[in-house]
Design an enzyme around this catalytic site. Structure first.
Site, PDB file in Angstrom:
ATOM      1  N   GLY A  71      -0.911   8.356   0.818  1.00  0.00           N
ATOM      2  CA  GLY A  71      -1.117   8.433   2.312  1.00  0.00           C
ATOM      3  C   GLY A  71      -0.257   7.815   3.210  1.00  0.00           C
ATOM      4  O   GLY A  71       0.734   8.033   3.010  1.00  0.00           O
TER       5      GLY A  71
ATOM      6  N   ASP B 119      -2.361  -6.641  -7.482  1.00  0.00           N
ATOM      7  CA  ASP B 119      -3.451  -6.845  -6.425  1.00  0.00           C
ATOM      8  C   ASP B 119      -2.511  -7.466  -5.257  1.00  0.00           C
ATOM      9  O   ASP B 119      -2.413  -8.780  -5.234  1.00  0.00           O
ATOM     10  CB  ASP B 119      -4.670  -7.732  -6.880  1.00  0.00           C
TER      11      ASP B 119
ATOM     12  N   TYR C 233     -17.780   5.001  12.565  1.00  0.00           N
ATOM     13  CA  TYR C 233     -16.480   4.440  12.645  1.00  0.00           C
ATOM     14  C   TYR C 233     -16.199   3.335  13.514  1.00  0.00           C
ATOM     15  O   TYR C 233     -16.330   2.074  13.147  1.00  0.00           O
ATOM     16  CB  TYR C 233     -15.332   5.768  12.567  1.00  0.00           C
TER      17      TYR C 233
ATOM     18  N   LEU D 298      -6.480  11.968   8.644  1.00  0.00           N
ATOM     19  CA  LEU D 298      -5.876  12.746   7.616  1.00  0.00           C
ATOM     20  C   LEU D 298      -6.848  12.820   6.455  1.00  0.00           C
ATOM     21  O   LEU D 298      -7.674  11.792   6.289  1.00  0.00           O
ATOM     22  CB  LEU D 298      -4.631  12.499   7.472  1.00  0.00           C
TER      23      LEU D 298
ATOM     24  N   GLY E  74       0.786  -1.107   0.095  1.00  0.00           N
ATOM     25  CA  GLY E  74       0.169   0.045   0.053  1.00  0.00           C
ATOM     26  C   GLY E  74       0.940   1.241   0.001  1.00  0.00           C
ATOM     27  O   GLY E  74       0.593   2.269   0.536  1.00  0.00           O
TER      28      GLY E  74
HETATM   29  P1  NAD Z   1      -4.856   5.323   0.939  1.00  0.00           P
HETATM   30  O1  NAD Z   1      -6.272   5.222   0.151  1.00  0.00           O
HETATM   31  O2  NAD Z   1      -4.081   6.733   0.645  1.00  0.00           O
HETATM   32  O3  NAD Z   1      -3.655   4.353   0.601  1.00  0.00           O
HETATM   33  C1  NAD Z   1      -4.024   2.850   0.108  1.00  0.00           C
HETATM   34  C2  NAD Z   1      -3.123   1.985  -0.553  1.00  0.00           C
HETATM   35  O4  NAD Z   1      -3.515   0.814  -0.643  1.00  0.00           O
HETATM   36  C3  NAD Z   1      -2.620   2.726  -2.061  1.00  0.00           C
HETATM   37  O5  NAD Z   1      -1.211   2.464  -2.001  1.00  0.00           O
HETATM   38  C4  NAD Z   1      -3.538   1.782  -2.935  1.00  0.00           C
HETATM   39  O6  NAD Z   1      -2.792   1.612  -3.907  1.00  0.00           O
HETATM   40  C5  NAD Z   1      -3.165   0.574  -2.000  1.00  0.00           C
HETATM   41  N1  NAD Z   1      -4.101  -0.619  -2.438  1.00  0.00           N
HETATM   42  C6  NAD Z   1      -5.468  -0.489  -2.125  1.00  0.00           C
HETATM   43  N2  NAD Z   1      -5.994  -1.909  -2.930  1.00  0.00           N
HETATM   44  C7  NAD Z   1      -4.938  -2.418  -3.043  1.00  0.00           C
HETATM   45  C8  NAD Z   1      -4.658  -3.827  -3.792  1.00  0.00           C
HETATM   46  N3  NAD Z   1      -5.689  -4.617  -4.001  1.00  0.00           N
HETATM   47  N4  NAD Z   1      -3.507  -4.324  -3.952  1.00  0.00           N
HETATM   48  C9  NAD Z   1      -2.608  -3.385  -3.698  1.00  0.00           C
HETATM   49  N5  NAD Z   1      -2.646  -2.317  -3.000  1.00  0.00           N
HETATM   50  C10 NAD Z   1      -3.694  -1.879  -3.135  1.00  0.00           C
HETATM   51  O7  NAD Z   1      -5.247   4.890   2.377  1.00  0.00           O
HETATM   52  P2  NAD Z   1      -4.463   5.482   3.722  1.00  0.00           P
HETATM   53  O8  NAD Z   1      -5.585   6.657   4.205  1.00  0.00           O
HETATM   54  O9  NAD Z   1      -3.257   5.833   3.736  1.00  0.00           O
HETATM   55  O10 NAD Z   1      -4.830   4.308   4.829  1.00  0.00           O
HETATM   56  C11 NAD Z   1      -3.862   3.233   4.991  1.00  0.00           C
HETATM   57  C12 NAD Z   1      -4.026   2.645   6.240  1.00  0.00           C
HETATM   58  O11 NAD Z   1      -4.138   3.799   7.272  1.00  0.00           O
HETATM   59  C13 NAD Z   1      -5.509   2.032   6.533  1.00  0.00           C
HETATM   60  O12 NAD Z   1      -5.552   0.828   7.155  1.00  0.00           O
HETATM   61  C14 NAD Z   1      -6.422   3.112   7.122  1.00  0.00           C
HETATM   62  O13 NAD Z   1      -7.405   2.465   7.810  1.00  0.00           O
HETATM   63  C15 NAD Z   1      -5.110   3.628   7.969  1.00  0.00           C
HETATM   64  N6  NAD Z   1      -5.510   4.911   8.712  1.00  0.00           N
HETATM   65  C16 NAD Z   1      -5.843   6.140   7.739  1.00  0.00           C
HETATM   66  C17 NAD Z   1      -6.236   7.020   8.744  1.00  0.00           C
HETATM   67  C18 NAD Z   1      -6.623   8.566   7.691  1.00  0.00           C
HETATM   68  O14 NAD Z   1      -7.516   9.338   7.993  1.00  0.00           O
HETATM   69  N7  NAD Z   1      -6.539   8.513   6.198  1.00  0.00           N
HETATM   70  C19 NAD Z   1      -6.298   7.395   9.938  1.00  0.00           C
HETATM   71  C20 NAD Z   1      -5.723   6.555  10.705  1.00  0.00           C
HETATM   72  C21 NAD Z   1      -5.420   5.162  10.144  1.00  0.00           C
END
Ligand code: NAD
Length: 408
Positions: A57, A116, A251, A291, A53
């Site tokens: 983010g 994936d 949530y 965020l 991932g």
């Molecule tokens: P994001 O959407 O910015 O990033 C998601 C990543 O997952 C991307 O790199 C995307 O390409 C990848 N991805 C999605 N499906 C995929 C697949 N099938 N195969 C390969 N890669 C795949 O998300 P984010 O907000 O950075 O979230 C990341 C983690 O942080 C999550 O677990 C989220 O719950 C957690 N989180 C987010 C927040 C927030 O406010 N955004 C806060 C706390 C925790």
């Protein structure tokens, strides 16, 4: 050609390559200033990191911090669309491109795979990529095989196909038990609307756990173990969010909260199966700050909360974005002078979670946010909240309105 953002229902459908590149470079500069100088003296920092991932983010920030903060070799996995004649690529596509280019320019080895992460094929291809990256970087002593010392699992996905059955599961962001009704904010124009979301049925809860829970993290650990890529130094992390009580109905106590509960269950099981057998150093769930990412604009009530939170945290000089959060997570939690050598010195809460949401959850911050959320109206929203900052972060995440980029 001037590329303008195409936004429908708070979802941005395109991305700007130059803007995405500038954004990644800005994060790299932040890390070089904040992480490297202080930590050059640490004995134990990651040398070979895998980030699942990695393209946007928190995952992108985790990769940038490992590479540009500690000079780690990085292998990154994400699922992004390449540009075509008709459509721009997704932001993560351009982010990855820039990351690899900047890493190479700094003499850092990086391999990025697009595919994936839930599939067996990409897990197998990743193992090969990790071995290749270690060899290319020349970090192996004679007779030594590649070992990952940091594995960050940072997926956020709406769907998952189970590799064993081929069944595709879709996640849903819904309350459990009762209807959720609340006010939500359209960050593009500052208008409010009342939303009401029906409670999830049992199948939607199970499907969300299947997609966003911990099963796939465990499958990754097994795949890496089978390939001999784990070592007693390996640390693994996944991210979660808890947030204030005002958001719990949708949530923490909703479908996504159930999935996150399962992530914590998986973390315990990974520690039972791997850490206590001394096969790895430890697994942790880190609680991060709310965020603006590509998905947060569409969760009811969250935009109003985040715009109020940003206003309060900026006023108190406590505001952080993804890169500041992860730099602090590495520097003040995971790799301090003590905790880099001894995992027991990593500060955790009573549930063994690493808290980097501590500033967001401070009593004075939460009290001020709640008060603000109560008084916000369509007339004062631009003064009482940081809607402008939310909108800018959202556009920036797609490469638009990034400082220093000439969009003409
Ligand atoms: P994001 O959407 O910015 O990033 C998601 C990543 O997952 C991307 O790199 C995307 O390409 C990848 N991805 C999605 N499906 C995929 C697949 N099938 N195969 C390969 N890669 C795949 O998300 P984010 O907000 O950075 O979230 C990341 C983690 O942080 C999550 O677990 C989220 O719950 C957690 N989180 C987010 C927040 C927030 O406010 N955004 C806060 C706390 C925790």
């Amino acid at each position: 050609m001037t590329v303008k953002p195409m936004i429908r229902n708070n979802i941005c459908l395109n991305a700007h390559p130059e803007g995405c590149a500038a954004n990644v470079r800005k994060q790299i500069e932040h890390v070089k200033k904040k992480l490297l100088p202080a930590d050059a003296a640490l004995a134990v920092t990651p040398k070979l990191a895998l980030i699942v991932g990695c393209s946007t983010g928190y995952g992108l920030a985790s990769r940038i911090c490992a590479a540009f903060g500690y000079k780690a070799v990085t292998v990154g996995i994400s699922f992004e669309n390449e540009p075509s004649e008709k459509r721009s690529g997704t932001p993560g596509f351009y982010n990855n491109e820039t990351f690899d280019k900047e890493a190479a320019a700094s003499g850092l080895v990086s391999i990025t795979l697009n595919g994936d992460a839930f599939s067996d094929e990409i897990k197998a291809a990743t193992a090969q990529a990790v071995k290749q990256a270690a060899e290319k970087a020349g970090i192996l002593l004679p007779g030594q095989s590649a070992k990952i010392d940091l594995f960050v699992y940072s997926l956020a996905s709406p769907v998952r196909t189970d590799p064993k059955t081929g069944v595709m599961y879709k996640s849903a962001i819904k309350p459990i038990g009762t209807v959720f009704s609340g006010k939500t904010l359209n960050m593009m124009d500052g208008t409010f609307s009342d939303v009401s979301v029906e409670p999830a049925i049992e199948e939607e809860i199970l499907n969300t756990v299947k997609v966003m829970g911990g099963e796939d993290w465990e499958l990754w650990m097994d795949a890496l173990d089978n390939e001999g890529l784990l070592s007693p130094q390996t640390r693994t992390l996944a991210y979660t969010y808890i947030g204030p009580e005002s958001s719990w109905a949708i949530y923490k106590n909703g479908t996504i909260g159930k999935a996150k509960e399962d992530l914590e269950r998986a973390c315990c099981d990974i520690n039972k199966n791997y850490t206590s057998q001394k096969k790895i150093n430890g697994a942790w769930v880190a609680v991060c700050k709310a965020l603006v990412t590509r998905s947060s604009a569409v969760i009811p009530t969250i935009p109003l909360y985040i715009t109020s939170l940003f206003k309060v945290m900026k006023d108190k000089k406590l505001h952080e974005g993804c890169i500041e959060q992860i730099a602090r997570l590495y520097r003040e939690r995971l790799y301090t002078a003590d905790s880099a050598k001894n995992a027991d010195a990593i500060p955790v809460d009573s549930e063994n979670r690493i808290r980097i949401d501590d500033w967001e959850m401070r009593d004075d911050v939460q009290k001020a946010v709640l008060e603000r959320m109560k008084i916000v109206t369509p007339e004062n929203v631009f003064n009482e909240t940081d809607i402008a900052g939310f909108k800018r972060d959202f556009l920036e995440a797609h490469g638009f309105e990034v400082e220093g980029v000439n969009y003409e």
